[in-house]
Scaffold this active site. Sequence first.
Site, PDB file in Angstrom:
ATOM      1  N   ASP A  11      60.619  54.054  18.528  1.00  0.00           N
ATOM      2  CA  ASP A  11      60.207  53.938  19.928  1.00  0.00           C
ATOM      3  C   ASP A  11      59.713  55.332  20.360  1.00  0.00           C
ATOM      4  O   ASP A  11      60.459  56.307  20.285  1.00  0.00           O
ATOM      5  CB  ASP A  11      61.448  53.524  20.727  1.00  0.00           C
ATOM      6  CG  ASP A  11      61.220  53.470  22.214  1.00  0.00           C
ATOM      7  OD1 ASP A  11      60.147  53.899  22.704  1.00  0.00           O
ATOM      8  OD2 ASP A  11      62.153  53.010  22.904  1.00  0.00           O
ATOM      9  N   ILE A  12      58.487  55.414  20.828  1.00  0.00           N
ATOM     10  CA  ILE A  12      57.887  56.721  21.145  1.00  0.00           C
ATOM     11  C   ILE A  12      58.624  57.420  22.294  1.00  0.00           C
ATOM     12  O   ILE A  12      58.596  58.645  22.386  1.00  0.00           O
ATOM     13  CB  ILE A  12      56.379  56.568  21.459  1.00  0.00           C
ATOM     14  CG1 ILE A  12      55.641  57.902  21.277  1.00  0.00           C
ATOM     15  CG2 ILE A  12      56.138  55.982  22.851  1.00  0.00           C
ATOM     16  CD1 ILE A  12      54.134  57.770  21.229  1.00  0.00           C
ATOM     17  N   ASP A  35      52.989  51.434  27.491  1.00  0.00           N
ATOM     18  CA  ASP A  35      52.814  51.976  28.844  1.00  0.00           C
ATOM     19  C   ASP A  35      54.037  51.635  29.707  1.00  0.00           C
ATOM     20  O   ASP A  35      54.637  52.517  30.353  1.00  0.00           O
ATOM     21  CB  ASP A  35      51.527  51.363  29.439  1.00  0.00           C
ATOM     22  CG  ASP A  35      51.028  52.071  30.681  1.00  0.00           C
ATOM     23  OD1 ASP A  35      51.676  53.024  31.132  1.00  0.00           O
ATOM     24  OD2 ASP A  35      49.966  51.658  31.200  1.00  0.00           O
ATOM     25  N   SER A 118      45.319  50.697  21.593  1.00  0.00           N
ATOM     26  CA  SER A 118      44.432  49.511  21.626  1.00  0.00           C
ATOM     27  C   SER A 118      44.837  48.382  20.691  1.00  0.00           C
ATOM     28  O   SER A 118      44.207  47.323  20.716  1.00  0.00           O
ATOM     29  CB  SER A 118      42.965  49.880  21.331  1.00  0.00           C
ATOM     30  OG  SER A 118      42.359  50.511  22.439  1.00  0.00           O
ATOM     31  N   TYR A 122      45.315  45.101  23.845  1.00  0.00           N
ATOM     32  CA  TYR A 122      43.851  45.249  23.785  1.00  0.00           C
ATOM     33  C   TYR A 122      43.217  44.673  22.509  1.00  0.00           C
ATOM     34  O   TYR A 122      41.996  44.615  22.403  1.00  0.00           O
ATOM     35  CB  TYR A 122      43.446  46.711  23.981  1.00  0.00           C
ATOM     36  CG  TYR A 122      43.449  47.164  25.432  1.00  0.00           C
ATOM     37  CD1 TYR A 122      43.798  46.298  26.466  1.00  0.00           C
ATOM     38  CD2 TYR A 122      43.092  48.475  25.778  1.00  0.00           C
ATOM     39  CE1 TYR A 122      43.802  46.715  27.792  1.00  0.00           C
ATOM     40  CE2 TYR A 122      43.082  48.895  27.111  1.00  0.00           C
ATOM     41  CZ  TYR A 122      43.444  48.020  28.114  1.00  0.00           C
ATOM     42  OH  TYR A 122      43.430  48.438  29.432  1.00  0.00           O
TER      43      TYR A 122
HETATM   44  N1  AR6 Z   1      56.879  52.972  21.212  1.00  0.00           N
HETATM   45  C1  AR6 Z   1      55.850  53.042  20.326  1.00  0.00           C
HETATM   46  N2  AR6 Z   1      54.911  52.072  20.211  1.00  0.00           N
HETATM   47  C2  AR6 Z   1      55.027  51.004  21.017  1.00  0.00           C
HETATM   48  C3  AR6 Z   1      56.065  50.856  21.982  1.00  0.00           C
HETATM   49  C4  AR6 Z   1      57.027  51.913  22.053  1.00  0.00           C
HETATM   50  N3  AR6 Z   1      58.039  51.889  22.925  1.00  0.00           N
HETATM   51  N4  AR6 Z   1      55.890  49.670  22.623  1.00  0.00           N
HETATM   52  C5  AR6 Z   1      54.805  49.089  22.102  1.00  0.00           C
HETATM   53  N5  AR6 Z   1      54.280  49.873  21.127  1.00  0.00           N
HETATM   54  P1  AR6 Z   1      49.950  48.230  23.784  1.00  0.00           P
HETATM   55  P2  AR6 Z   1      47.027  48.634  24.081  1.00  0.00           P
HETATM   56  C6  AR6 Z   1      53.090  49.661  20.278  1.00  0.00           C
HETATM   57  O1  AR6 Z   1      49.795  46.776  24.055  1.00  0.00           O
HETATM   58  O2  AR6 Z   1      46.734  47.624  23.041  1.00  0.00           O
HETATM   59  C7  AR6 Z   1      49.215  48.103  28.771  1.00  0.00           C
HETATM   60  O3  AR6 Z   1      49.472  47.103  29.718  1.00  0.00           O
HETATM   61  C8  AR6 Z   1      52.609  48.264  20.091  1.00  0.00           C
HETATM   62  O4  AR6 Z   1      53.357  47.640  19.059  1.00  0.00           O
HETATM   63  O5  AR6 Z   1      51.060  48.952  24.430  1.00  0.00           O
HETATM   64  O6  AR6 Z   1      46.309  49.943  24.043  1.00  0.00           O
HETATM   65  C9  AR6 Z   1      48.318  49.186  29.301  1.00  0.00           C
HETATM   66  O7  AR6 Z   1      48.582  49.474  30.667  1.00  0.00           O
HETATM   67  C10 AR6 Z   1      51.173  48.508  19.654  1.00  0.00           C
HETATM   68  O8  AR6 Z   1      51.125  48.803  18.248  1.00  0.00           O
HETATM   69  O9  AR6 Z   1      48.589  49.042  24.177  1.00  0.00           O
HETATM   70  C11 AR6 Z   1      46.967  48.602  29.108  1.00  0.00           C
HETATM   71  O10 AR6 Z   1      46.636  47.694  30.139  1.00  0.00           O
HETATM   72  C12 AR6 Z   1      50.786  49.785  20.398  1.00  0.00           C
HETATM   73  O11 AR6 Z   1      52.006  50.310  20.913  1.00  0.00           O
HETATM   74  C13 AR6 Z   1      47.089  47.859  27.813  1.00  0.00           C
HETATM   75  O12 AR6 Z   1      48.476  47.517  27.705  1.00  0.00           O
HETATM   76  C14 AR6 Z   1      49.792  49.595  21.530  1.00  0.00           C
HETATM   77  O13 AR6 Z   1      50.046  48.384  22.208  1.00  0.00           O
HETATM   78  C15 AR6 Z   1      46.739  48.722  26.640  1.00  0.00           C
HETATM   79  O14 AR6 Z   1      46.773  47.949  25.474  1.00  0.00           O
END
Ligand code: AR6
Length: 169
Positions: A11-12, A35, A118, A122
């Site tokens: 978890d980041i 986010d 993304s 996304y």
């Molecule tokens: N730590 C590390 N990685 C994570 C965590 C965490 N706690 N939680 C999720 N991931 P996403 P996007 C990973 O959907 O595709 C938001 O609503 C997850 O498994 O978070 O860029 C924003 O506000 C995936 O591999 O981001 C935007 O509206 C990666 O993080 C939209 O989502 C990115 O998934 C952005 O979508």
Amino acid sequence: MTAIMSVRQTDITVLAVDAIVNAANESLLGGGGVDGAIHRAAGPGLQDECETLHGCPTGSAKITGGYALPARHVIHAVGPVWHGGDRGEALALASAYAAAIALAQEHGCRTVAFPCISTGIYGYPKAQAAEVAVRAVGRALASAPAVEDVTFCVMDDENLAIYRGILGR
Ligand code: AR6
């Protein structure tokens, strides 16, 4: 000095680095995925600061404090929504990573951790996104001597295997 790039499955929000990168949206007003996790862990001060930033276009990044996070800064980078690959997605994704490294350099961040921008909500295909991410960060590091250590932070086994394959570690 050559910076180290490595992958870690965690978890980041727990990483005590100089900057974690957020996969944000153009509003910078929070969302789901990583986010949402970052905003929950940082506390309301992060949202207050984000509201002063007036958003961020796709392919760029803005920096804030880390508030209750162990990380000193959050770099909010906005990746593209995947539309099939012929709408400039790769360029926009590379640009988001490069902009984040440039901000890290400007703020003297030695250690930086990225999520897989993304590739969640996304919809960017994971392997293609990882290729773009590693190439863009590698290039950007050439102009970012302050940045010594970059962690690609993954949650899922598939991304872990992809990054291990690319980075060879
Ligand atoms: N730590 C590390 N990685 C994570 C965590 C965490 N706690 N939680 C999720 N991931 P996403 P996007 C990973 O959907 O595709 C938001 O609503 C997850 O498994 O978070 O860029 C924003 O506000 C995936 O591999 O981001 C935007 O509206 C990666 O993080 C939209 O989502 C990115 O998934 C952005 O979508």
